[in-house]
Each structure stands twice: as structure tokens, then as C-alpha cells.
Motif scaffolding. Structure first.
Motif, short mmCIF file in Angstrom:
data_model
loop_
_atom_site.label_atom_id
_atom_site.label_comp_id
_atom_site.label_asym_id
_atom_site.label_seq_id
_atom_site.Cartn_x
_atom_site.Cartn_y
_atom_site.Cartn_z
N ALA A 134 2.37 9.50 -1.46
CA ALA A 134 3.74 9.04 -1.76
C ALA A 134 4.15 9.57 -3.13
CB ALA A 134 3.78 7.52 -1.76
N VAL A 135 5.41 9.96 -3.24
CA VAL A 135 5.94 10.42 -4.53
C VAL A 135 6.35 9.20 -5.35
CG1 VAL A 135 7.71 11.84 -5.64
CG2 VAL A 135 6.79 12.50 -3.41
N ARG A 136 5.92 9.19 -6.62
CA ARG A 136 6.27 8.09 -7.52
C ARG A 136 7.37 8.51 -8.49
NH1 ARG A 136 1.54 7.20 -4.74
NH2 ARG A 136 0.54 5.22 -5.23
N PRO A 137 8.21 7.55 -8.90
CA PRO A 137 9.24 7.90 -9.88
C PRO A 137 8.63 8.18 -11.26
CG PRO A 137 9.40 5.57 -9.25
CD PRO A 137 8.30 6.16 -8.44
N ILE A 166 5.33 -0.54 10.10
CA ILE A 166 4.87 -1.85 9.60
C ILE A 166 5.43 -2.12 8.20
CG2 ILE A 166 2.56 -0.98 8.97
CD1 ILE A 166 1.63 -3.87 9.60
N ALA A 167 5.50 -1.07 7.38
CA ALA A 167 6.08 -1.25 6.03
C ALA A 167 7.52 -1.75 6.13
CB ALA A 167 6.02 0.06 5.25
N PHE A 168 8.29 -1.16 7.05
CA PHE A 168 9.69 -1.60 7.20
C PHE A 168 9.79 -2.99 7.83
CE2 PHE A 168 13.13 1.15 5.89
CZ PHE A 168 12.44 2.24 5.40
N ARG A 169 8.85 -3.32 8.73
CA ARG A 169 8.90 -4.67 9.31
C ARG A 169 8.65 -5.73 8.23
NH1 ARG A 169 6.05 -2.92 13.76
NH2 ARG A 169 4.15 -4.06 13.24
N VAL A 170 7.57 -5.49 7.41
CA VAL A 170 7.17 -6.50 6.41
C VAL A 170 8.16 -6.53 5.23
CG1 VAL A 170 5.35 -7.14 4.77
CG2 VAL A 170 4.74 -6.30 7.05
N ASN A 171 8.56 -5.36 4.76
CA ASN A 171 9.37 -5.30 3.53
C ASN A 171 10.87 -5.28 3.79
OD1 ASN A 171 6.99 -5.13 2.14
ND2 ASN A 171 7.09 -2.93 1.77
N GLY A 172 11.26 -4.87 4.99
CA GLY A 172 12.68 -4.74 5.29
C GLY A 172 13.17 -5.85 6.20
N ALA A 194 0.87 -1.19 0.00
CA ALA A 194 0.00 0.00 0.00
C ALA A 194 0.90 1.24 0.00
CB ALA A 194 -0.91 -0.03 1.21
N VAL A 195 1.25 1.69 -1.20
CA VAL A 195 2.31 2.69 -1.36
C VAL A 195 1.99 4.00 -0.63
CG1 VAL A 195 3.56 4.07 -3.08
CG2 VAL A 195 3.05 1.66 -3.55
N ASP A 196 0.76 4.48 -0.74
CA ASP A 196 0.42 5.75 -0.08
C ASP A 196 0.27 5.59 1.43
OD1 ASP A 196 0.40 7.61 -2.29
OD2 ASP A 196 -1.31 6.46 -3.03
N LEU A 197 -0.40 4.51 1.84
CA LEU A 197 -0.60 4.25 3.27
C LEU A 197 0.74 4.09 3.99
CD1 LEU A 197 -3.02 3.91 5.14
CD2 LEU A 197 -2.91 1.43 4.72
N ALA A 198 1.72 3.57 3.28
CA ALA A 198 3.04 3.35 3.89
C ALA A 198 3.64 4.65 4.43
CB ALA A 198 4.00 2.72 2.88
N GLU A 199 3.26 5.78 3.82
CA GLU A 199 3.78 7.06 4.31
C GLU A 199 3.37 7.29 5.77
OE1 GLU A 199 5.87 9.16 2.39
OE2 GLU A 199 5.85 7.39 1.10
#
Ligand SMILES: NC(=O)c1ccc[n+]([C@@H]2O[C@H](COP(=O)([O-])OP(=O)(O)OC[C@H]3O[C@@H](n4cnc5c(N)ncnc54)[C@H](OP(=O)(O)O)[C@@H]3O)[C@@H](O)[C@H]2O)c1
Length: 301
Positions: A257-260, A72-78, A62-67
Motif C-alpha cells: 500500500a502507498v502511504r502519504p 472485507i476492508a470496505f465492509r468493516v471500514n465503509g 491491516a493497511v498492506d493486506l487491505a490491498e
């Protein structure tokens, strides 16, 4: 071979299940069995399941929610991929992990190479980069599959959003200055299984590991993708409400979230190392459109 497959309910996880069964016995697990937001529990579950290969498409996406949900984003993805990779390295079990074009800052218009320097713009991108680094630090055999703009006939994705809106609204506004390759979960799964089949002859990812870019061939914008979806639905007889699709700039569509802007991933390593030429994004889209996924949707909603 016992293959542990995470993310059973996700786009890539569900696309992988069937083709992976040609490679071994697939143990498909969801968050109730292996919860990546609790990295401290992962080694215990892996000790119990004892896989010979781990395939990990599960992620916090969830790219925007991750902001707002950095922890939790870092726990799951990192952290979780790091824990998995350390267990895998200690047991000499190869790991296939998935990563993203959002590692990059989107500058320029040349496709990113595997060795290009990541500079994520978002929490999501930074958390995925942390996962990659943790896997490399674990020093085990691994393949990190970097892909982009994933969609499928099921799940939550751009294809289904545009299909739904095109059935309901007269006008759509779609961003035209982000460039990348829309990539169906199906072609990702097929290519990953082809890679595994090649690698099974030897020690998986001993010589051909590390990061690999894997997306559909070709490039477009979200606007170009939307037009192709709508044209494809019309050709298949869909009765659409949409009359006008307006190209807009990213700056006209603010998101948390800013996208490339430049999401292109160079496919040379995939072609040279594994002799895999990915289908063009238009061909892969046709396959999903041929499922007429919107028909059952409009009947049931
Ligand atoms: N989607 C894209 O456009 C895109 C682009 C580039 C790279 N990628 C990468 O490609 C991979 C596959 O993405 P996708 O599009 O298939 O993702 P997806 O459809 O959003 O699926 C994510 C999966 O991860 C699971 N998950 C989330 N949190 C979890 C947790 N705490 N514990 C266990 N499982 C958890 C989800 O389970 P629930 O259903 O229970 O939530 C779901 O099965 C990911 O690594 C992603 O970062 C995706």
C-alpha cells in the motif's frame, strides 16, 4: 448512560475502556458480539444492546493486506460504520467514530484541515473515507476523530516493532520522508473522554460534531520516532543490539500500500472548539516507555 465500545482488543478500544467508565456504563464488545464484517447483523445486535452512545474504534487496520482484501476492508471500514450510523440516527444515539490521515494523498507539507479534500492512496484509506461519508450521509449526531500513527505499549505497532528489532539487530533502516505525529492510544482516549465530558452538558455533538483532527502535538518522521524510542530505551537501561539506525527513503522500502508522505493533521479545531491542547509526541512516548514494556517481552520470548 450505556456506552457501546467496539474494538475491545485494539489499541484505542482497550485504552478507552477505563477512562470511558467515568462517563457511563461501558459495554465493551469484540467481534464475537458485533462482527463488523457482517454489516447486515449490526442493527439486530444494536436493537438488543440498546446503547445511549456508540464509540467505534474497531476497524480493519491491516493497511498492506487491505490491498488484497478490498471487499472485507470496505465492509468493516465503509459499510459497517454506515449501518451503525443509520441505526444511531434513527434512535437519536450519538456516534463517535475514528478515522485516519491515510484519507489524504500526502502532497505538500502543510497540515491537513478537517475540510481538506480526501484523496486516499490506498484501499485502507479509501475504505475509511467511505465510512466517513456513510456516517455523514446518515445525518445523525456524530464525531469523527481523525488521528495518525497510533501506538501503545501493547498491540501491534511501530513502537513495539522498533523495540523488538533494537533488541535483536545491529542495524535498522527506517523511513525518513514520511512526516506525521506519532499518537499514543492513551492520549487519544484521554482527549476523547474530555470531549465527551464537555458535551454531556448538552445534546452530544449537536453543535460541535463532524470531523475533528486529534493527534499528538509536534511532527517527526518514522526515523525520528525510531531514534526517540531507542534513546528512551537506552536511558531506561535496556541492553540493545542496535548500533546503527539508517535513514532511508520511502522508495527504498517498498510496501504493497502507498502511504502519504505528509500525514500532518492540523489541530486548530480541537483547540478552538474543545480547548484541548494535545501533549507533544515526545511526552506521550515517555509515558509508554516508562511501562518498560520490552522487559516482560524479552523475558517471555
Ligand atoms: N493504527 C493506526 O496507526 C491508526 C492511524 C490512524 C487512524 N487509526 C484508526 O483508529 C482506530 C483505532 O485503531 P487501532 O490502532 O486501535 O486499531 P487496532 O489496534 O488494529 O484494533 C482494531 C480493532 O478492530 C477490531 N476489528 C477488526 N475487524 C473487526 C470485525 N470484523 N468486527 C469487529 N471488530 C473488528 C479488532 O478486533 P480483533 O482483535 O478481533 O481483530 C481490534 O479490536 C481505527 O478506526 C483506525 O482506522 C489507526
Amino acid at each position: 448512560m450505556r456506552i457501546l465500545l467496539t474494538g475491545a482488543t485494539g489499541q484505542v478500544g482497550s485504552a478507552l475502556y477505563r477512562p470511558l467508565s467515568a462517563v457511563g456504563n461501558v459495554l465493551s464488545v469484540d467481534r464475537h458480539v458485533l462482527d463488523l464484517s457482517r454489516p447486515d447483523t449490526i442493527a439486530i445486535v444494536l436493537d438488543r444492546l440498546r446503547p445511549d452512545l456508540i464509540v467505534n474504534p474497531a476497524a480493519y487496520t491491516a493497511v498492506d493486506l487491505a490491498e488484497d482484501e478490498r471487499d472485507i476492508a470496505f465492509r468493516v471500514n465503509g459499510e459497517a460504520p454506515g449501518t451503525m450510523a443509520r441505526w444511531a440516527a434513527a434512535h437519536d444515539v450519538p456516534l463517535v467514530h475514528f478515522s485516519t490521515d491515510y484519507l489524504f494523498d500526502g502532497s505538500g507539507n502543510v497540515p491537513w484541515l478537517e475540510e481538506s479534500q480526501p484523496a486516499p492512496l490506498s484501499v485502507y484509506g479509501a475504505s475509511k473515507f467511505a465510512g466517513e461519508q456513510a456516517i455523514r450521509d446518515a445525518n445523525g449526531r456524530h464525531l469523527i476523530v481523525r488521528t495518525s500513527w497510533v501506538y501503545a505499549a501493547q498491540g501491534r505497532n511501530f513502537l513495539r516493532t522498533i523495540a523488538r528489532l533494537a533488541l535483536q539487530q545491529r542495524e535498522l533502516r527506517v523511513v525518513t520522508d514520511q512526516r506525521g505525529a506519532p499518537t499514543s492510544a492513551r492520549i487519544i482516549a484521554d482527549a476523547v473522554v474530555r470531549i465527551l465530558q464537555q458535551e454531556l452538558a448538552g445534546d452530544l455533538f449537536q453543535d460541535r460534531g463532524g470531523a475533528i483532527n486529534l493527534t499528538a502535538s509536534g511532527v517527526t518522521s518514522w526515523y525520528g520516532f525510531a531514534i526517540a524510542i531507542i534513546d528512551g530505551m537506552k536511558q531506561r537501561g535496556a541492553s540493545l543490539a542496535v548500533e546503527n539506525v539508517r535513514p532511508i527513503a520511502t522508495s527504498d522500502y517498498p510496501t504493497k500500500a502507498v502511504r502519504p508522505l505528509n500525514s500532518r493533521l492540523d489541530q486548530r479545531r480541537l483547540r478552538e472548539l474543545f480547548k484541548i491542547q494535545m501533549p507533544f509526541w515526545q511526552e506521550a512516548l515517555e509515558v509508554e516507555l516508562n511501562t518498560h514494556f520490552w522487559v516482560s517481552r524479552s523475558e517471555t520470548h
